[in-house]
Design a protein around this motif. Structure first.
Motif, PDB file in Angstrom:
ATOM      1  N   PHE A  32      10.242   4.568 -14.018  1.00  0.00           N
ATOM      2  CA  PHE A  32      10.723   3.900 -12.810  1.00  0.00           C
ATOM      3  C   PHE A  32      11.888   4.686 -12.229  1.00  0.00           C
ATOM      4  O   PHE A  32      12.486   5.512 -12.903  1.00  0.00           O
ATOM      5  CB  PHE A  32      11.109   2.445 -13.079  1.00  0.00           C
ATOM      6  N   SER A  33      12.195   4.418 -10.960  1.00  0.00           N
ATOM      7  CA  SER A  33      13.227   5.166 -10.261  1.00  0.00           C
ATOM      8  C   SER A  33      14.232   4.209  -9.614  1.00  0.00           C
ATOM      9  O   SER A  33      13.868   3.360  -8.806  1.00  0.00           O
ATOM     10  CB  SER A  33      12.577   6.040  -9.181  1.00  0.00           C
ATOM     11  N   VAL A  34      15.502   4.371 -10.008  1.00  0.00           N
ATOM     12  CA  VAL A  34      16.595   3.617  -9.412  1.00  0.00           C
ATOM     13  C   VAL A  34      17.416   4.598  -8.585  1.00  0.00           C
ATOM     14  O   VAL A  34      17.830   5.626  -9.091  1.00  0.00           O
ATOM     15  CB  VAL A  34      17.473   2.964 -10.504  1.00  0.00           C
ATOM     16  N   SER A  35      17.625   4.276  -7.301  1.00  0.00           N
ATOM     17  CA  SER A  35      18.378   5.203  -6.470  1.00  0.00           C
ATOM     18  C   SER A  35      19.860   4.870  -6.402  1.00  0.00           C
ATOM     19  O   SER A  35      20.667   5.704  -6.039  1.00  0.00           O
ATOM     20  CB  SER A  35      17.788   5.265  -5.051  1.00  0.00           C
ATOM     21  N   LYS A  36      20.247   3.635  -6.755  1.00  0.00           N
ATOM     22  CA  LYS A  36      21.657   3.263  -6.717  1.00  0.00           C
ATOM     23  C   LYS A  36      21.870   2.015  -7.558  1.00  0.00           C
ATOM     24  O   LYS A  36      21.048   1.114  -7.576  1.00  0.00           O
ATOM     25  CB  LYS A  36      22.079   2.991  -5.269  1.00  0.00           C
ATOM     26  N   SER A  37      22.993   1.978  -8.237  1.00  0.00           N
ATOM     27  CA  SER A  37      23.370   0.791  -8.985  1.00  0.00           C
ATOM     28  C   SER A  37      24.877   0.664  -8.890  1.00  0.00           C
ATOM     29  O   SER A  37      25.604   1.569  -9.286  1.00  0.00           O
ATOM     30  CB  SER A  37      22.939   0.936 -10.445  1.00  0.00           C
ATOM     31  N   ASP A  38      25.357  -0.445  -8.316  1.00  0.00           N
ATOM     32  CA  ASP A  38      26.803  -0.611  -8.137  1.00  0.00           C
ATOM     33  C   ASP A  38      27.398  -1.743  -8.977  1.00  0.00           C
ATOM     34  O   ASP A  38      28.501  -2.187  -8.722  1.00  0.00           O
ATOM     35  CB  ASP A  38      27.131  -0.819  -6.664  1.00  0.00           C
TER      36      ASP A  38
ATOM     37  N   ASN B 282      26.420  -4.847  -9.104  1.00  0.00           N
ATOM     38  CA  ASN B 282      25.873  -6.120  -8.618  1.00  0.00           C
ATOM     39  C   ASN B 282      24.451  -5.958  -8.112  1.00  0.00           C
ATOM     40  O   ASN B 282      23.630  -6.832  -8.296  1.00  0.00           O
ATOM     41  CB  ASN B 282      26.740  -6.706  -7.503  1.00  0.00           C
ATOM     42  N   ASN B 283      24.173  -4.856  -7.442  1.00  0.00           N
ATOM     43  CA  ASN B 283      22.841  -4.607  -6.879  1.00  0.00           C
ATOM     44  C   ASN B 283      22.255  -3.321  -7.444  1.00  0.00           C
ATOM     45  O   ASN B 283      22.975  -2.359  -7.679  1.00  0.00           O
ATOM     46  CB  ASN B 283      22.908  -4.473  -5.355  1.00  0.00           C
ATOM     47  N   VAL B 284      20.957  -3.338  -7.630  1.00  0.00           N
ATOM     48  CA  VAL B 284      20.225  -2.151  -8.048  1.00  0.00           C
ATOM     49  C   VAL B 284      19.170  -1.882  -6.988  1.00  0.00           C
ATOM     50  O   VAL B 284      18.422  -2.783  -6.610  1.00  0.00           O
ATOM     51  CB  VAL B 284      19.548  -2.365  -9.423  1.00  0.00           C
ATOM     52  N   ILE B 285      19.134  -0.650  -6.482  1.00  0.00           N
ATOM     53  CA  ILE B 285      18.106  -0.255  -5.519  1.00  0.00           C
ATOM     54  C   ILE B 285      16.975   0.381  -6.312  1.00  0.00           C
ATOM     55  O   ILE B 285      17.149   1.403  -6.966  1.00  0.00           O
ATOM     56  CB  ILE B 285      18.644   0.748  -4.473  1.00  0.00           C
ATOM     57  N   LEU B 286      15.812  -0.241  -6.251  1.00  0.00           N
ATOM     58  CA  LEU B 286      14.653   0.179  -7.034  1.00  0.00           C
ATOM     59  C   LEU B 286      13.580   0.732  -6.108  1.00  0.00           C
ATOM     60  O   LEU B 286      13.254   0.119  -5.091  1.00  0.00           O
ATOM     61  CB  LEU B 286      14.120  -1.026  -7.804  1.00  0.00           C
ATOM     62  N   ASN B 287      13.049   1.899  -6.442  1.00  0.00           N
ATOM     63  CA  ASN B 287      11.957   2.511  -5.685  1.00  0.00           C
ATOM     64  C   ASN B 287      10.643   2.159  -6.378  1.00  0.00           C
ATOM     65  O   ASN B 287      10.429   2.531  -7.522  1.00  0.00           O
ATOM     66  CB  ASN B 287      12.123   4.035  -5.636  1.00  0.00           C
ATOM     67  N   LEU B 288       9.778   1.443  -5.663  1.00  0.00           N
ATOM     68  CA  LEU B 288       8.517   0.971  -6.247  1.00  0.00           C
ATOM     69  C   LEU B 288       7.334   1.767  -5.722  1.00  0.00           C
ATOM     70  O   LEU B 288       7.149   1.876  -4.509  1.00  0.00           O
ATOM     71  CB  LEU B 288       8.285  -0.496  -5.888  1.00  0.00           C
TER      72      LEU B 288
ATOM     73  N   GLU C 228       0.814  -1.222   0.000  1.00  0.00           N
ATOM     74  CA  GLU C 228       0.000   0.000   0.000  1.00  0.00           C
ATOM     75  C   GLU C 228       0.845   1.268   0.000  1.00  0.00           C
ATOM     76  O   GLU C 228       0.336   2.357  -0.252  1.00  0.00           O
ATOM     77  CB  GLU C 228      -0.923   0.013   1.228  1.00  0.00           C
ATOM     78  N   THR C 229       2.138   1.140   0.298  1.00  0.00           N
ATOM     79  CA  THR C 229       3.040   2.292   0.357  1.00  0.00           C
ATOM     80  C   THR C 229       4.224   2.071  -0.574  1.00  0.00           C
ATOM     81  O   THR C 229       4.471   0.960  -1.038  1.00  0.00           O
ATOM     82  CB  THR C 229       3.572   2.501   1.801  1.00  0.00           C
ATOM     83  N   GLU C 230       4.967   3.158  -0.817  1.00  0.00           N
ATOM     84  CA  GLU C 230       6.162   3.047  -1.651  1.00  0.00           C
ATOM     85  C   GLU C 230       7.158   2.111  -0.974  1.00  0.00           C
ATOM     86  O   GLU C 230       7.304   2.109   0.241  1.00  0.00           O
ATOM     87  CB  GLU C 230       6.799   4.424  -1.849  1.00  0.00           C
ATOM     88  N   THR C 231       7.834   1.303  -1.776  1.00  0.00           N
ATOM     89  CA  THR C 231       8.763   0.305  -1.264  1.00  0.00           C
ATOM     90  C   THR C 231      10.105   0.459  -1.964  1.00  0.00           C
ATOM     91  O   THR C 231      10.153   0.759  -3.155  1.00  0.00           O
ATOM     92  CB  THR C 231       8.215  -1.119  -1.535  1.00  0.00           C
ATOM     93  N   LYS C 232      11.177   0.235  -1.220  1.00  0.00           N
ATOM     94  CA  LYS C 232      12.523   0.274  -1.784  1.00  0.00           C
ATOM     95  C   LYS C 232      13.100  -1.128  -1.650  1.00  0.00           C
ATOM     96  O   LYS C 232      13.106  -1.692  -0.564  1.00  0.00           O
ATOM     97  CB  LYS C 232      13.381   1.287  -1.021  1.00  0.00           C
ATOM     98  N   ILE C 233      13.558  -1.703  -2.775  1.00  0.00           N
ATOM     99  CA  ILE C 233      14.108  -3.055  -2.732  1.00  0.00           C
ATOM    100  C   ILE C 233      15.478  -3.092  -3.407  1.00  0.00           C
ATOM    101  O   ILE C 233      15.768  -2.290  -4.288  1.00  0.00           O
ATOM    102  CB  ILE C 233      13.168  -4.088  -3.397  1.00  0.00           C
ATOM    103  N   ALA C 234      16.312  -4.038  -2.968  1.00  0.00           N
ATOM    104  CA  ALA C 234      17.631  -4.253  -3.568  1.00  0.00           C
ATOM    105  C   ALA C 234      17.562  -5.520  -4.417  1.00  0.00           C
ATOM    106  O   ALA C 234      17.216  -6.589  -3.913  1.00  0.00           O
ATOM    107  CB  ALA C 234      18.691  -4.395  -2.492  1.00  0.00           C
TER     108      ALA C 234
ATOM    109  N   GLY D   9      24.069 -12.379 -13.912  1.00  0.00           N
ATOM    110  CA  GLY D   9      25.011 -11.916 -14.926  1.00  0.00           C
ATOM    111  C   GLY D   9      24.651 -10.587 -15.559  1.00  0.00           C
ATOM    112  O   GLY D   9      25.172 -10.233 -16.603  1.00  0.00           O
ATOM    113  N   ALA D  10      23.751  -9.837 -14.911  1.00  0.00           N
ATOM    114  CA  ALA D  10      23.342  -8.525 -15.438  1.00  0.00           C
ATOM    115  C   ALA D  10      23.935  -7.425 -14.579  1.00  0.00           C
ATOM    116  O   ALA D  10      24.312  -7.649 -13.430  1.00  0.00           O
ATOM    117  CB  ALA D  10      21.822  -8.423 -15.450  1.00  0.00           C
ATOM    118  N   GLU D  11      23.995  -6.212 -15.140  1.00  0.00           N
ATOM    119  CA  GLU D  11      24.531  -5.104 -14.360  1.00  0.00           C
ATOM    120  C   GLU D  11      23.544  -3.955 -14.157  1.00  0.00           C
ATOM    121  O   GLU D  11      23.660  -3.215 -13.194  1.00  0.00           O
ATOM    122  CB  GLU D  11      25.826  -4.574 -14.962  1.00  0.00           C
TER     123      GLU D  11
END
Length: 125
Positions: free
Chosen positions: A98-104, A106-112, A72-78, A85-87
């Protein structure tokens, strides 16, 4: 006339190719036909917590990630894209913002947003 015949008449009378559902299923069918990872690729859960999950279909040179949130609320996931094998994400298949707050790499932080779903085509390493 029986009611099912009346329903069938109105169903076939309307221009079905202009409906949102038709376009959704056509896009999904075309993707599955054209992308081998969606037919024969590996399958992996990348995230599952609460009412949000992400799955990946991948093969050597291509990967897709589906993300679904019923929160029901905005969620941030890694998302550990390195595990398949993706970057990063190349695009959202249906053209959604869509909104990505960080990508290093190996991990992408996605704001949902609340109650959202996405299908991403990924950039491979």
């Amino acid at each position: 006339l029986p009611s099912f015949l009346v329903y069938a008449y109105y169903f076939w009378k309307k221009d079905i190719e202009k409906t949102n559902n038709y376009n959704l299923y056509k896009t999904m069918t075309d993707l599955r036909r054209d992308k081998k990872s969606l037919r024969r690729g590996g399958f992996k859960f990348l995230f599952a917590e609460g009412r949000t999950f992400a799955i990946a279909r991948f093969q050597n040179d291509e990967a897709f990630v589906a993300v679904i949130s019923a929160e029901e609320t905005e969620t941030k996931i890694a998302l550990p894209l390195g595990a398949i094998g993706a970057e990063s994400f190349l695009r959202e298949v249906f053209g959604k913002e869509f909104s990505v707050s960080k990508s290093d790499g190996n991990n992408v932080i996605l704001n949902l947003p609340p109650k959202s779903s996405f299908l991403f085509e990924c950039k491979m390493k």
